[in-house]
Design a protein around this motif. Sequence first.
Motif, PDB file in Angstrom:
ATOM      1  N   VAL A  69      37.255  38.573  43.188  1.00 29.30           N
ATOM      2  CA  VAL A  69      38.552  38.671  43.775  1.00 29.30           C
ATOM      3  C   VAL A  69      38.584  37.703  44.969  1.00 29.30           C
ATOM      4  O   VAL A  69      39.796  36.967  45.046  1.00 29.30           O
ATOM      5  N   ASN A  70      37.467  37.527  45.733  1.00 26.60           N
ATOM      6  CA  ASN A  70      37.529  36.438  46.996  1.00 26.60           C
ATOM      7  C   ASN A  70      37.883  35.145  45.854  1.00 26.60           C
ATOM      8  O   ASN A  70      38.836  34.223  46.720  1.00 26.60           O
ATOM      9  N   LYS A 119      32.497  41.605  41.242  1.00 27.79           N
ATOM     10  CA  LYS A 119      33.841  41.922  41.198  1.00 27.79           C
ATOM     11  C   LYS A 119      34.631  41.618  42.658  1.00 27.79           C
ATOM     12  O   LYS A 119      35.522  40.928  42.717  1.00 27.79           O
ATOM     13  N   ALA A 120      33.885  41.788  43.468  1.00 25.79           N
ATOM     14  CA  ALA A 120      34.237  41.317  44.841  1.00 25.79           C
ATOM     15  C   ALA A 120      34.426  39.958  45.052  1.00 25.79           C
ATOM     16  O   ALA A 120      35.273  39.333  45.612  1.00 25.79           O
ATOM     17  N   ARG A 143      40.764  48.815  46.118  1.00 19.78           N
ATOM     18  CA  ARG A 143      40.803  48.097  47.318  1.00 19.78           C
ATOM     19  C   ARG A 143      39.784  48.577  48.346  1.00 19.78           C
ATOM     20  O   ARG A 143      39.376  47.750  48.963  1.00 19.78           O
ATOM     21  N   LYS A 198      33.852  42.840  50.681  1.00 25.69           N
ATOM     22  CA  LYS A 198      34.461  41.471  50.493  1.00 25.69           C
ATOM     23  C   LYS A 198      33.683  40.236  51.650  1.00 25.69           C
ATOM     24  O   LYS A 198      33.505  39.046  51.290  1.00 25.69           O
ATOM     25  N   THR A 203      42.899  42.996  43.020  1.00 24.84           N
ATOM     26  CA  THR A 203      41.824  44.008  42.892  1.00 24.84           C
ATOM     27  C   THR A 203      42.244  44.759  41.483  1.00 24.84           C
ATOM     28  O   THR A 203      41.245  45.262  40.694  1.00 24.84           O
ATOM     29  N   LEU A 238      38.894  46.473  40.396  1.00 27.83           N
ATOM     30  CA  LEU A 238      38.098  47.119  41.468  1.00 27.83           C
ATOM     31  C   LEU A 238      38.958  47.705  42.704  1.00 27.83           C
ATOM     32  O   LEU A 238      40.010  47.260  42.819  1.00 27.83           O
ATOM     33  N   TYR A 296      36.537  46.813  47.660  1.00 26.28           N
ATOM     34  CA  TYR A 296      36.816  45.430  47.810  1.00 26.28           C
ATOM     35  C   TYR A 296      36.722  45.263  49.531  1.00 26.28           C
ATOM     36  O   TYR A 296      36.043  44.337  49.779  1.00 26.28           O
TER      37      TYR A 296
END
Length: 147
Positions: free
Chosen positions: A25-26, A21-22, A48, A55, A41, A46, A51
């Motif tokens: 998000v990226n 998931k991180a 924050r 990240k 997020t 996910l 993350y």
Amino acid sequence: MEKQPKFYIVDSSLLPEVFLKAAQVNRSLQSGEFRTIGEATQKIGLSRSAYYKYKDGIKPLFEASHHSIVTFNLMVTDEAGVLSEILAVFARSGANILTINQSIPVNGQAAVTIAARTGEMTCSVEQLMADIVAISGVARMEILARE
């Protein structure tokens, strides 16, 4: 004395969901799908804090780095046009082929090694490999090295 980071190549199916998931998000932030970390997020599911914790620790193996050189090893059938189709996929992707070596076919199969500069490609290395493996006559493709 600071610990030097250690890096591993791990199949994504083995990673805990928080890492995936991180990474998602990226990707979504880089692509412009979402404008803010909070928005990304929330939509991806996910927190924050998770993350921010992960990240910087997860990146695709072939993150865009200009002038990176990847050496591929392929096993192809000894048929006219197979190598030409492979080279066409490299050309369409924007990869700059540096070297090509092909062995003499044995039992109808030949090993091909291709080194290419991937920094200017219009697709990911993973997509390039998927497109090449889909060619009839390509039995296998793997990465030998990356600079």
